[in-house]
Structures are given as structure tokens and as C-alpha cells.
Write a protein that holds these residues in place. Structure first.
Motif, PDB file in Angstrom:
ATOM      1  N   GLU A  32      -3.489  -2.671  -6.616  1.00 63.18           N
ATOM      2  CA  GLU A  32      -4.121  -2.552  -7.935  1.00 63.18           C
ATOM      3  C   GLU A  32      -5.522  -1.963  -7.805  1.00 63.18           C
ATOM      4  O   GLU A  32      -5.907  -1.078  -8.580  1.00 63.18           O
ATOM      5  CB  GLU A  32      -4.196  -3.927  -8.614  1.00 63.18           C
ATOM      6  N   ARG A  33      -6.284  -2.454  -6.831  1.00 64.70           N
ATOM      7  CA  ARG A  33      -7.640  -1.940  -6.643  1.00 64.70           C
ATOM      8  C   ARG A  33      -7.608  -0.483  -6.184  1.00 64.70           C
ATOM      9  O   ARG A  33      -8.447   0.326  -6.596  1.00 64.70           O
ATOM     10  CB  ARG A  33      -8.392  -2.809  -5.616  1.00 64.70           C
ATOM     11  N   THR A  34      -6.644  -0.150  -5.338  1.00 63.76           N
ATOM     12  CA  THR A  34      -6.538   1.219  -4.833  1.00 63.76           C
ATOM     13  C   THR A  34      -6.193   2.191  -5.952  1.00 63.76           C
ATOM     14  O   THR A  34      -6.780   3.274  -6.058  1.00 63.76           O
ATOM     15  CB  THR A  34      -5.464   1.292  -3.731  1.00 63.76           C
ATOM     16  N   LEU A  35      -5.234   1.808  -6.795  1.00 67.94           N
ATOM     17  CA  LEU A  35      -4.779   2.693  -7.871  1.00 67.94           C
ATOM     18  C   LEU A  35      -5.677   2.634  -9.098  1.00 67.94           C
ATOM     19  O   LEU A  35      -5.680   3.564  -9.914  1.00 67.94           O
ATOM     20  CB  LEU A  35      -3.357   2.315  -8.292  1.00 67.94           C
ATOM     21  N   GLY A  36      -6.415   1.521  -9.247  1.00 70.61           N
ATOM     22  CA  GLY A  36      -7.211   1.347 -10.457  1.00 70.61           C
ATOM     23  C   GLY A  36      -6.358   1.061 -11.665  1.00 70.61           C
ATOM     24  O   GLY A  36      -6.757   1.318 -12.801  1.00 70.61           O
TER      25      GLY A  36
ATOM     26  N   SER B  11      12.488  -3.583 -12.459  1.00 72.39           N
ATOM     27  CA  SER B  11      11.941  -2.664 -13.464  1.00 72.39           C
ATOM     28  C   SER B  11      11.580  -1.323 -12.834  1.00 72.39           C
ATOM     29  O   SER B  11      10.806  -1.283 -11.872  1.00 72.39           O
ATOM     30  CB  SER B  11      10.682  -3.277 -14.098  1.00 72.39           C
ATOM     31  N   PRO B  12      12.101  -0.215 -13.356  1.00 70.82           N
ATOM     32  CA  PRO B  12      11.711   1.094 -12.826  1.00 70.82           C
ATOM     33  C   PRO B  12      10.225   1.381 -13.038  1.00 70.82           C
ATOM     34  O   PRO B  12       9.620   2.126 -12.266  1.00 70.82           O
ATOM     35  CB  PRO B  12      12.598   2.072 -13.609  1.00 70.82           C
ATOM     36  N   VAL B  13       9.622   0.773 -14.059  1.00 69.25           N
ATOM     37  CA  VAL B  13       8.186   0.948 -14.284  1.00 69.25           C
ATOM     38  C   VAL B  13       7.393   0.349 -13.117  1.00 69.25           C
ATOM     39  O   VAL B  13       6.378   0.904 -12.675  1.00 69.25           O
ATOM     40  CB  VAL B  13       7.761   0.306 -15.622  1.00 69.25           C
ATOM     41  N   PHE B  14       7.877  -0.782 -12.600  1.00 69.59           N
ATOM     42  CA  PHE B  14       7.216  -1.417 -11.464  1.00 69.59           C
ATOM     43  C   PHE B  14       7.349  -0.553 -10.213  1.00 69.59           C
ATOM     44  O   PHE B  14       6.380  -0.376  -9.461  1.00 69.59           O
ATOM     45  CB  PHE B  14       7.819  -2.801 -11.221  1.00 69.59           C
ATOM     46  N   VAL B  15       8.534   0.000  -9.970  1.00 67.11           N
ATOM     47  CA  VAL B  15       8.743   0.871  -8.806  1.00 67.11           C
ATOM     48  C   VAL B  15       7.862   2.114  -8.920  1.00 67.11           C
ATOM     49  O   VAL B  15       7.257   2.556  -7.943  1.00 67.11           O
ATOM     50  CB  VAL B  15      10.230   1.261  -8.679  1.00 67.11           C
ATOM     51  N   GLU B  16       7.787   2.675 -10.122  1.00 68.82           N
ATOM     52  CA  GLU B  16       6.941   3.840 -10.372  1.00 68.82           C
ATOM     53  C   GLU B  16       5.483   3.518 -10.033  1.00 68.82           C
ATOM     54  O   GLU B  16       4.782   4.321  -9.396  1.00 68.82           O
ATOM     55  CB  GLU B  16       7.081   4.233 -11.843  1.00 68.82           C
ATOM     56  N   TRP B  17       5.022   2.335 -10.443  1.00 70.63           N
ATOM     57  CA  TRP B  17       3.662   1.900 -10.143  1.00 70.63           C
ATOM     58  C   TRP B  17       3.481   1.704  -8.643  1.00 70.63           C
ATOM     59  O   TRP B  17       2.459   2.105  -8.074  1.00 70.63           O
ATOM     60  CB  TRP B  17       3.368   0.597 -10.883  1.00 70.63           C
ATOM     61  N   MET B  18       4.462   1.082  -7.987  1.00 71.92           N
ATOM     62  CA  MET B  18       4.397   0.853  -6.542  1.00 71.92           C
ATOM     63  C   MET B  18       4.171   2.148  -5.782  1.00 71.92           C
ATOM     64  O   MET B  18       3.466   2.188  -4.773  1.00 71.92           O
ATOM     65  CB  MET B  18       5.701   0.231  -6.037  1.00 71.92           C
ATOM     66  N   MET B  19       4.777   3.235  -6.257  1.00 76.80           N
ATOM     67  CA  MET B  19       4.690   4.512  -5.567  1.00 76.80           C
ATOM     68  C   MET B  19       3.411   5.275  -5.903  1.00 76.80           C
ATOM     69  O   MET B  19       3.150   6.340  -5.342  1.00 76.80           O
ATOM     70  CB  MET B  19       5.915   5.357  -5.897  1.00 76.80           C
ATOM     71  N   GLY B  20       2.609   4.710  -6.817  1.00 74.10           N
ATOM     72  CA  GLY B  20       1.352   5.353  -7.172  1.00 74.10           C
ATOM     73  C   GLY B  20       1.516   6.546  -8.082  1.00 74.10           C
ATOM     74  O   GLY B  20       0.601   7.371  -8.217  1.00 74.10           O
ATOM     75  N   LEU B  21       2.672   6.659  -8.743  1.00 76.64           N
ATOM     76  CA  LEU B  21       2.906   7.769  -9.666  1.00 76.64           C
ATOM     77  C   LEU B  21       2.225   7.499 -11.005  1.00 76.64           C
ATOM     78  O   LEU B  21       2.045   6.339 -11.381  1.00 76.64           O
ATOM     79  CB  LEU B  21       4.411   7.961  -9.885  1.00 76.64           C
ATOM     80  N   PRO B  22       1.862   8.532 -11.744  1.00 80.01           N
ATOM     81  CA  PRO B  22       1.281   8.304 -13.079  1.00 80.01           C
ATOM     82  C   PRO B  22       2.266   7.556 -13.970  1.00 80.01           C
ATOM     83  O   PRO B  22       3.488   7.716 -13.854  1.00 80.01           O
ATOM     84  CB  PRO B  22       1.042   9.732 -13.603  1.00 80.01           C
ATOM     85  N   ALA B  23       1.748   6.725 -14.868  1.00 81.20           N
ATOM     86  CA  ALA B  23       2.604   5.959 -15.780  1.00 81.20           C
ATOM     87  C   ALA B  23       3.470   6.912 -16.599  1.00 81.20           C
ATOM     88  O   ALA B  23       2.969   7.864 -17.198  1.00 81.20           O
ATOM     89  CB  ALA B  23       1.747   5.101 -16.702  1.00 81.20           C
TER      90      ALA B  23
END
Length: 291
Positions: free
Chosen positions: A109-113, A230-242
Motif C-alpha cells: 500500500e505504501r509503495t503504490l500509494g 476479486s479480480p480488482v484485488f489481483v489487479e491491485w496486487m500487480m500494481g496496475l492502474p485501477a
């Protein structure tokens, strides 16, 4: 003890985590990546997403078999090595909704902001089940009279006293039925006003006593699976834009199971920061060798 996968490395990186590394001791009876992470003071990582994560989480005998796979000592692993199954173990506890992975989640979370989304979302079959629910099941008065009824006429328990007291305490504090479930969201689901490709966090699931009341009212058993990865969670895990993969607009007019397609695309994708680091290292090495 030597850890050949990272000791002596000149790149400064740990080896890429493999899904099976989440088991601790994997099929080859080594745990180099996790041992290395602990040695360098890194938080426990989630397993790498893969295309198998689109499938339902294994339960019962199937889950037991995978937890014991490759374990000569007969002891079960803590995880199966799949994100979809790891997130199902992220139940609310002392660590929060991310379970034992909370420290790693906070670092990312801190890394991605960006704040981490819910790791699970409600299933399509649950949405379809709710759409056939009688109208009164989504009214505050009915819920307060029926979901919190402590006993059946014959004396059988509908809801445990501690659960009833906990829910009632929250309800009294809030002054409305939001302690039982976010009615506006579920009414929109019931009226089919929420698009199929809109990912709905599992955080909106009502208290168990409400689910039991719905089941009694409808006369139909609840679906076997209420939540999944949740695919939204996987997307976040990979650091991709929302919304890079999960924006419903991307899937209009596309045939097939869109959620499975999202998970497949994410599982086959590349973590941009990891790719950038690798390319930067390769370019630096090329420049060094050119002199």
C-alpha cells in the motif's frame, strides 16, 4: 545454511516468488524463497497469481490433499499456494481482513500509494439467488423482526444469543439497519441495477443471521459459494492502474465469463515494476559489458 537461489546474487533481488513457495516446504522439500525473505526481514508474501485462480477455492478432501502434497512428515501446509484459496483464509481476526499477509499488504500500500481493496467479492450465483428473494427480505422492518428472532416456535435456535447481542449492539449504536447489511446495495442487486461486470466487495455480505433469515424466507438453500477471489484485488496486487483490466467498459459486447477472463489475463500478465526493474538491470549490464 546456504540459499542458492539468492546468495551470491549481484542483482540485489530475491528470486521471483513461485506459487508453491507459499507452502513453506514445497514438493521438492525446500523453502529457499521464504527462508530468504525472512532472512532479509521481508514480510510474508502472497503467492504469485496464476490462471488457476479463476476456479473456485477447493474445500474438504480436495483441499486436504493439496495441503499434504509433497509433505514427507505428514504435516499439512498452511496454504495451498493459490491466491484464490489464500484469500479465503483472510478472515477477520487479529490481523484484519488480510490475515497473516497484512504486513505485506501494508508495505505494498505504501509503495503504490493506494489502499488495498477487499480480497474477495460476492459471486454471480449469489446475485442471481438474491434477485429471486421475496420483496420483504430487503426491508428494514422485516429484517429486524426476523433476522434477529432468537428462537424458532419449537425452541430450535435460529441465531445464537452472542450473535444476536452483537448485531443488536451495533444496530442500536448506528440507529439503522446498516449493521445488518447495506440495504441500498442489495436492493440495487435485487432490482438488477448493478452490471454483471461490476465487482462487489465481499465486505457487503450481511451478518450470518440475515443470510439464515433470507434462506428461510425464500425456501431455497443459499449457493454453496458466496465469495471468490476479486479480480480488482489481483489487479491491485500487480500494481496496475485501477480498472486497467477490471473496468466494465472493457468487456461490453465480449462473450464468455468476464470474471474468468479478467483473472486469466491478470494471471498471464507481468508485474510492471518487476519488468521495469529487470529491463533496467539488463540495460545496465549491457552498458557495463560494452566497455
Amino acid at each position: 545454511m546456504a540459499y542458492p537461489r539468492f546468495e551470491g546474487s549481484t542483482s540485489g533481488f530475491l528470486p521471483t516468488p513461485r506459487a508453491r513457495d507459499a507452502n513453506g516446504l514445497n514438493q521438492r522439500c525446500n523453502q529457499e524463497c521464504l527462508e530468504g525473505a525472512v532472512r532479509f526481514g521481508m514480510p510474508l508474501m502472497l503467492p504469485t497469481p496464476n490462471t488457476m485462480d479463476m476456479l473456485p477455492a477447493r474445500t474438504g478432501a480436495a483441499r486436504d490433499r493439496i495441503l499434504h502434497r509433497g509433505r514427507a512428515n505428514g504435516m499439512a501446509c498452511e496454504q495451498t499456494g493459490n491466491v484464490r484459496e489464500s484469500v479465503m483464509m483472510m478472515t477477520p481476526d487479529g490481523y484484519g481482513r488480510y490475515g497473516r499477509f497484512t504486513p505485506a499488504i501494508r508495505v505494498w500500500e505504501r509503495t503504490l500509494g493506494r489502499t488495498a481493496p477487499s480480497p474477495t467479492c460476492i459471486t454471480r450465483v449469489l446475485r442471481q439467488w438474491v434477485r429471486q428473494l421475496p420483496t420483504e427480505g430487503l426491508t428494514p422492518g422485516w429484517l429486524l423482526r426476523h433476522a434477529l428472532t432468537p428462537n424458532r416456535p419449537k425452541g430450535e435456535q435460529w441465531v445464537t444469543a452472542p450473535m444476536r447481542e452483537r448485531v443488536m449492539a451495533i444496530w442500536r449504536q448506528s440507529g439503522d439497519v446498516s449493521a445488518l447489511l447495506p440495504l441500498d446495495v442489495w436492493q440495487a442487486i435485487w432490482a438488477d441495477r448493478v452490471g454483471e461486470d461490476t465487482v462487489l466487495d465481499a465486505d457487503i455480505l450481511p451478518q450470518p443471521c440475515v443470510l439464515q433469515a433470507w434462506e428461510r424466507l425464500s425456501g431455497r438453500a443459499l449457493p454453496a459459494s458466496l465469495t471468490y477471489l476479486s479480480p480488482v484485488f489481483v489487479e491491485w496486487m500487480m500494481g496496475l492502474p485501477a480498472g486497467w483490466v477490471t473496468d466494465p467498459a472493457h468487456w461490453r459486447g465480449v462473450e464468455g465469463n468476464h470474471r474468468n477472463m479478467m483473472i486469466r489475463m491478470l494471471g498471464n500478465g507481468v508485474v510492471p515494476r518487476q519488468a521495469a526493474a529487470a529491463i533496467d538491470w539488463c540495460l545496465g549490464l549491457r552498458e557495463h559489458l560494452s566497455h
